[in-house]
Design an enzyme around this catalytic site. Sequence first.
Site, PDB file in Angstrom:
ATOM      1  N   CYS A 130       7.192 -47.977  -5.660  1.00 43.41           N
ATOM      2  CA  CYS A 130       6.710 -47.264  -4.407  1.00 43.41           C
ATOM      3  C   CYS A 130       5.459 -46.666  -4.976  1.00 43.41           C
ATOM      4  CB  CYS A 130       7.881 -45.835  -4.376  1.00 43.41           C
ATOM      5  SG  CYS A 130       7.274 -44.736  -3.135  1.00 43.41           S
ATOM      6  N   HIS A 221       6.974 -57.361   1.627  1.00 48.13           N
ATOM      7  CA  HIS A 221       5.982 -56.726   2.808  1.00 48.13           C
ATOM      8  C   HIS A 221       5.882 -58.044   3.982  1.00 48.13           C
ATOM      9  CE1 HIS A 221       5.175 -52.952   0.956  1.00 48.13           C
ATOM     10  NE2 HIS A 221       5.329 -53.385  -0.085  1.00 48.13           N
ATOM     11  N   GLU A 276       8.778 -48.731   7.216  1.00 52.23           N
ATOM     12  CA  GLU A 276       9.025 -49.104   5.746  1.00 52.23           C
ATOM     13  C   GLU A 276      10.465 -49.315   5.943  1.00 52.23           C
ATOM     14  OE1 GLU A 276       8.354 -46.710   2.571  1.00 52.23           O
ATOM     15  OE2 GLU A 276       6.396 -46.025   3.425  1.00 52.23           O
ATOM     16  N   CYS A 285       1.942 -46.141   3.104  1.00 57.28           N
ATOM     17  CA  CYS A 285       2.697 -46.921   2.125  1.00 57.28           C
ATOM     18  C   CYS A 285       1.743 -47.676   1.182  1.00 57.28           C
ATOM     19  CB  CYS A 285       3.559 -47.811   2.985  1.00 57.28           C
ATOM     20  SG  CYS A 285       4.576 -49.051   1.971  1.00 57.28           S
ATOM     21  N   GLY A 288       2.223 -51.033   0.515  1.00 56.02           N
ATOM     22  CA  GLY A 288       1.978 -51.782   1.728  1.00 56.02           C
ATOM     23  C   GLY A 288       0.540 -52.020   2.060  1.00 56.02           C
TER      24      GLY A 288
END
Length: 341
Positions: A130, A221, A276, A285, A288
Amino acid sequence: MAAFASVWRPHLQSTESDSALASFHCIPSSSRLVKLPEKLTFTAFSSSRSLCGLKEILDFSKYQGLGNDFLLVDNRDSAEPKISPEQAVKLCDRNFGVGADGVIFAMPGINGSDYSMRIFNSDGSEPEMCGNGIRCMARFVANLENAAETRSYNIHTLAGLIIPKLREDGQVEVDMGAPILNAPDVPTKLTSSKDGAVVKVPLNVDGENWLVTCVSMGNPHCVTFAREDGKDLEVNCLPLEKIGPLFEHHEVFPARTNTEFIQVISRSHVRMRVWERGAGATLACGTGACAVVVAGVLEGRTEKKCTVDLPGGPLEIEWRENNHVYMTGPAELVFEGKAFL
Ligand SMILES: N[C@@H](CCC[C@H](N)C(=O)O)C(=O)O
């Protein structure tokens, strides 16, 4: 259904806040109209005291990175998270709980790292990494340690060793490691189009063909800059709540996927919206944004150094010559509290 009554106290410098804990009592409905004393008494809860049958109290610190918000838990005394994924779901609920995109546990280091990090998404699933969250974790552990403003941490994650650095300007710069492009490792069942990677490949979602590039930053992703017609996306007009879950649960993504929808402003500036995995539409994100710059370079749309504008604010991303992707952005403490589980 566990109830949550929490003490909201802004992050105060003084220690007086440690004693000034509001005491919440279950007031039987018949006495609900009892006039409260002018001055509410403040007592500290002992952690063992039950309240209305609630047995546990969880200390947490609420942090946010560009509006991607997390509950940080000091888990340094245990190699297991203090709460279950089911409890995390309840805590993340924005009406019946505290409200967050996820719960992050600051845990003991592994293999010589300073700390390790685990995270539960707001749906209770556990992702490998994360980006916004690890910036918040670096700020959190520095506050726990009363550490110097500028220092780095080696943090073990399920995506490998990640190195956030607290900078003098208050930003947090993170070495997010190398992107993973080999299709089966993202993972995706889409057929690779370029040296084992899935680059600008058609994917049918909801009857429309989208051109997607798949990148893992430890977590999967799916990045799209356009539908098959090649027209630039108007990302602020996309029905994310409708198409997001269709990408997330598409059968070509065996571990589900995060999906980033991108509008190119220039070769060093893009606009992004994200759906997400396990959290839905979020304001930002980090992993991302890193995947987006990698995808932009692979598709020939962007430079290796880009500003990625998200609904919550900008992230600075750079894919450097060492093949690592670096992300720079904020991480802020909002408040500290106690949740009753
Ligand atoms: N918002 C995070 C990503 C959190 C995990 C993601 N939802 C997943 O399941 O992979 C970030 O900033 O990277």
